[in-house]
Design a protein around this motif. Structure first.
Motif, PDB file in Angstrom:
ATOM      1  N   ILE A  41       0.870  -1.198  -0.008  1.00 60.07           N
ATOM      2  CA  ILE A  41      -0.171   0.096   0.116  1.00 60.07           C
ATOM      3  C   ILE A  41       0.925   1.463   0.023  1.00 60.07           C
ATOM      4  O   ILE A  41       0.653   2.180  -0.580  1.00 60.07           O
ATOM      5  CB  ILE A  41      -0.856   0.066   1.160  1.00 60.07           C
ATOM      6  CG1 ILE A  41      -2.026  -0.971   0.972  1.00 60.07           C
ATOM      7  CG2 ILE A  41      -1.509   1.349   1.597  1.00 60.07           C
ATOM      8  CD1 ILE A  41      -2.794  -1.397   2.237  1.00 60.07           C
ATOM      9  N   ASN A  42       1.916   1.187   0.879  1.00 60.09           N
ATOM     10  CA  ASN A  42       2.821   2.604   1.082  1.00 60.09           C
ATOM     11  C   ASN A  42       3.658   2.671  -0.334  1.00 60.09           C
ATOM     12  O   ASN A  42       3.582   3.873  -0.848  1.00 60.09           O
ATOM     13  CB  ASN A  42       3.790   2.386   1.967  1.00 60.09           C
ATOM     14  CG  ASN A  42       3.205   2.399   3.475  1.00 60.09           C
ATOM     15  OD1 ASN A  42       1.958   3.126   3.517  1.00 60.09           O
ATOM     16  ND2 ASN A  42       3.668   1.890   4.477  1.00 60.09           N
ATOM     17  N   GLU A  43       4.022   1.499  -0.837  1.00 57.08           N
ATOM     18  CA  GLU A  43       4.557   1.632  -2.364  1.00 57.08           C
ATOM     19  C   GLU A  43       3.767   2.366  -3.459  1.00 57.08           C
ATOM     20  O   GLU A  43       4.424   2.969  -4.396  1.00 57.08           O
ATOM     21  CB  GLU A  43       5.433   0.454  -2.632  1.00 57.08           C
ATOM     22  CG  GLU A  43       6.500   0.162  -1.953  1.00 57.08           C
ATOM     23  CD  GLU A  43       7.830   1.023  -1.940  1.00 57.08           C
ATOM     24  OE1 GLU A  43       7.838   1.478  -3.070  1.00 57.08           O
ATOM     25  OE2 GLU A  43       8.343   1.232  -1.011  1.00 57.08           O
ATOM     26  N   LEU A  44       2.621   1.923  -3.472  1.00 54.69           N
ATOM     27  CA  LEU A  44       1.622   2.271  -4.616  1.00 54.69           C
ATOM     28  C   LEU A  44       1.170   3.730  -4.186  1.00 54.69           C
ATOM     29  O   LEU A  44       1.029   4.577  -5.113  1.00 54.69           O
ATOM     30  CB  LEU A  44       0.372   1.552  -4.385  1.00 54.69           C
ATOM     31  CG  LEU A  44       0.526   0.035  -5.116  1.00 54.69           C
ATOM     32  CD1 LEU A  44      -0.705  -0.951  -4.647  1.00 54.69           C
ATOM     33  CD2 LEU A  44       0.798  -0.023  -6.727  1.00 54.69           C
ATOM     34  N   LYS A  45       1.290   3.983  -2.903  1.00 52.18           N
ATOM     35  CA  LYS A  45       0.868   5.541  -2.589  1.00 52.18           C
ATOM     36  C   LYS A  45       1.821   6.437  -3.124  1.00 52.18           C
ATOM     37  O   LYS A  45       1.664   7.402  -3.597  1.00 52.18           O
ATOM     38  CB  LYS A  45       0.729   5.720  -0.960  1.00 52.18           C
ATOM     39  CG  LYS A  45      -0.886   5.323  -0.589  1.00 52.18           C
ATOM     40  CD  LYS A  45      -0.761   5.550   1.210  1.00 52.18           C
ATOM     41  CE  LYS A  45      -2.061   4.999   1.468  1.00 52.18           C
ATOM     42  NZ  LYS A  45      -2.145   5.077   2.897  1.00 52.18           N
ATOM     43  N   LEU A  46       3.264   5.853  -2.916  1.00 50.87           N
ATOM     44  CA  LEU A  46       4.412   6.720  -3.465  1.00 50.87           C
ATOM     45  C   LEU A  46       4.353   6.786  -5.002  1.00 50.87           C
ATOM     46  O   LEU A  46       4.860   7.827  -5.460  1.00 50.87           O
ATOM     47  CB  LEU A  46       5.931   6.017  -2.979  1.00 50.87           C
ATOM     48  CG  LEU A  46       6.128   5.999  -1.865  1.00 50.87           C
ATOM     49  CD1 LEU A  46       7.351   5.429  -1.241  1.00 50.87           C
ATOM     50  CD2 LEU A  46       6.372   7.562  -1.276  1.00 50.87           C
ATOM     51  N   LYS A  47       3.730   5.812  -5.568  1.00 53.10           N
ATOM     52  CA  LYS A  47       3.843   5.911  -7.144  1.00 53.10           C
ATOM     53  C   LYS A  47       2.200   6.615  -7.435  1.00 53.10           C
ATOM     54  O   LYS A  47       1.839   6.625  -8.546  1.00 53.10           O
ATOM     55  CB  LYS A  47       3.637   4.469  -7.830  1.00 53.10           C
ATOM     56  CG  LYS A  47       4.897   3.956  -7.457  1.00 53.10           C
ATOM     57  CD  LYS A  47       4.922   2.491  -8.242  1.00 53.10           C
ATOM     58  CE  LYS A  47       6.246   1.676  -7.944  1.00 53.10           C
ATOM     59  NZ  LYS A  47       7.560   2.505  -8.252  1.00 53.10           N
ATOM     60  N   ARG A  48       1.448   7.060  -6.596  1.00 55.48           N
ATOM     61  CA  ARG A  48       0.356   8.087  -6.617  1.00 55.48           C
ATOM     62  C   ARG A  48      -0.798   7.374  -7.446  1.00 55.48           C
ATOM     63  O   ARG A  48      -1.497   8.025  -8.223  1.00 55.48           O
ATOM     64  CB  ARG A  48       0.653   9.186  -7.663  1.00 55.48           C
ATOM     65  CG  ARG A  48       1.700  10.205  -6.772  1.00 55.48           C
ATOM     66  CD  ARG A  48       1.857  11.528  -7.409  1.00 55.48           C
ATOM     67  NE  ARG A  48       2.593  12.483  -6.736  1.00 55.48           N
ATOM     68  CZ  ARG A  48       3.525  13.276  -7.090  1.00 55.48           C
ATOM     69  NH1 ARG A  48       3.895  13.273  -8.284  1.00 55.48           N
ATOM     70  NH2 ARG A  48       4.301  14.014  -6.273  1.00 55.48           N
ATOM     71  N   SER A  50      -4.256   5.781  -7.201  1.00 57.99           N
ATOM     72  CA  SER A  50      -5.556   6.398  -6.315  1.00 57.99           C
ATOM     73  C   SER A  50      -5.938   5.060  -5.279  1.00 57.99           C
ATOM     74  O   SER A  50      -5.580   4.222  -5.578  1.00 57.99           O
ATOM     75  CB  SER A  50      -6.599   6.257  -7.381  1.00 57.99           C
ATOM     76  OG  SER A  50      -7.180   5.100  -7.725  1.00 57.99           O
ATOM     77  N   PRO A  51      -6.533   5.624  -4.098  1.00 59.51           N
ATOM     78  CA  PRO A  51      -6.983   4.653  -2.847  1.00 59.51           C
ATOM     79  C   PRO A  51      -8.001   3.584  -3.378  1.00 59.51           C
ATOM     80  O   PRO A  51      -7.838   2.449  -3.200  1.00 59.51           O
ATOM     81  CB  PRO A  51      -7.478   5.741  -2.276  1.00 59.51           C
ATOM     82  CG  PRO A  51      -6.960   6.984  -2.376  1.00 59.51           C
ATOM     83  CD  PRO A  51      -6.721   7.089  -3.809  1.00 59.51           C
ATOM     84  N   ILE A  54      -5.828   1.142  -5.310  1.00 63.43           N
ATOM     85  CA  ILE A  54      -5.046   0.386  -4.250  1.00 63.43           C
ATOM     86  C   ILE A  54      -5.921  -0.700  -3.556  1.00 63.43           C
ATOM     87  O   ILE A  54      -5.416  -1.799  -3.358  1.00 63.43           O
ATOM     88  CB  ILE A  54      -4.303   1.420  -3.167  1.00 63.43           C
ATOM     89  CG1 ILE A  54      -3.256   2.201  -3.940  1.00 63.43           C
ATOM     90  CG2 ILE A  54      -3.658   0.775  -1.953  1.00 63.43           C
ATOM     91  CD1 ILE A  54      -2.646   3.401  -3.099  1.00 63.43           C
ATOM     92  N   ASN A  55      -7.082  -0.076  -3.224  1.00 62.03           N
ATOM     93  CA  ASN A  55      -7.785  -1.143  -2.316  1.00 62.03           C
ATOM     94  C   ASN A  55      -8.052  -2.550  -3.277  1.00 62.03           C
ATOM     95  O   ASN A  55      -8.217  -3.808  -2.747  1.00 62.03           O
ATOM     96  CB  ASN A  55      -9.215  -0.290  -1.896  1.00 62.03           C
ATOM     97  CG  ASN A  55     -10.090  -1.179  -1.045  1.00 62.03           C
ATOM     98  OD1 ASN A  55      -9.439  -1.866  -0.082  1.00 62.03           O
ATOM     99  ND2 ASN A  55     -11.328  -0.944  -1.035  1.00 62.03           N
TER     100      ASN A  55
END
Length: 118
Positions: A41-48, A50-51, A54-55
């Protein structure tokens, strides 16, 4: 203008698809590097990403397989620390699994299973 047209074409042909990227990224990091959900989840957030995507990506990981992977990693680390004291083994195993991105409550459950078998 030409860049926008090319991007529009790639998106319409489904070459640029954030959901597909997120699913592939999550599945790959889980299978190949045995990362836990938190790290993915953190790595996907770093790659911007969308939530929402990611979910979707994180929920693609099979729950039973996820728990088995966690237990396997916990047991392997636990056994590699045989020379250490009991408390130190638990702390080092927990830290290792947290670095891999697994949830603390699942780590505690896995360690309880290992201790009950000893």
């Amino acid at each position: 203008m030409e860049v926008e047209n090319i991007l529009a074409e790639l998106i319409s042909e489904n070459y640029l698809n954030e959901e597909r990227f997120a699913k592939m990224f999550a599945g790959g990091k889980y299978r190949m590097k045995q990362w836990g959900r938190i790290k993915i989840i953190n790595e996907l957030k770093l790659k911007r990403v969308s939530p929402y995507n990611i979910n979707i990506a994180v929920h693609e990981i099979d729950e039973n397989d996820y728990l088995q992977t966690l237990e396997k990693l916990a047991l392997k680390k636990w056994q590699s620390l045989k020379a250490d004291q009991y408390i130190l083994r638990e702390v080092k195993t927990t830290k290792y699994l947290m670095q891999k991105g697994f949830e603390v409550n699942l780590i505690k459950t896995a360690l309880q299973k290992i201790r009950s078998k000893e």
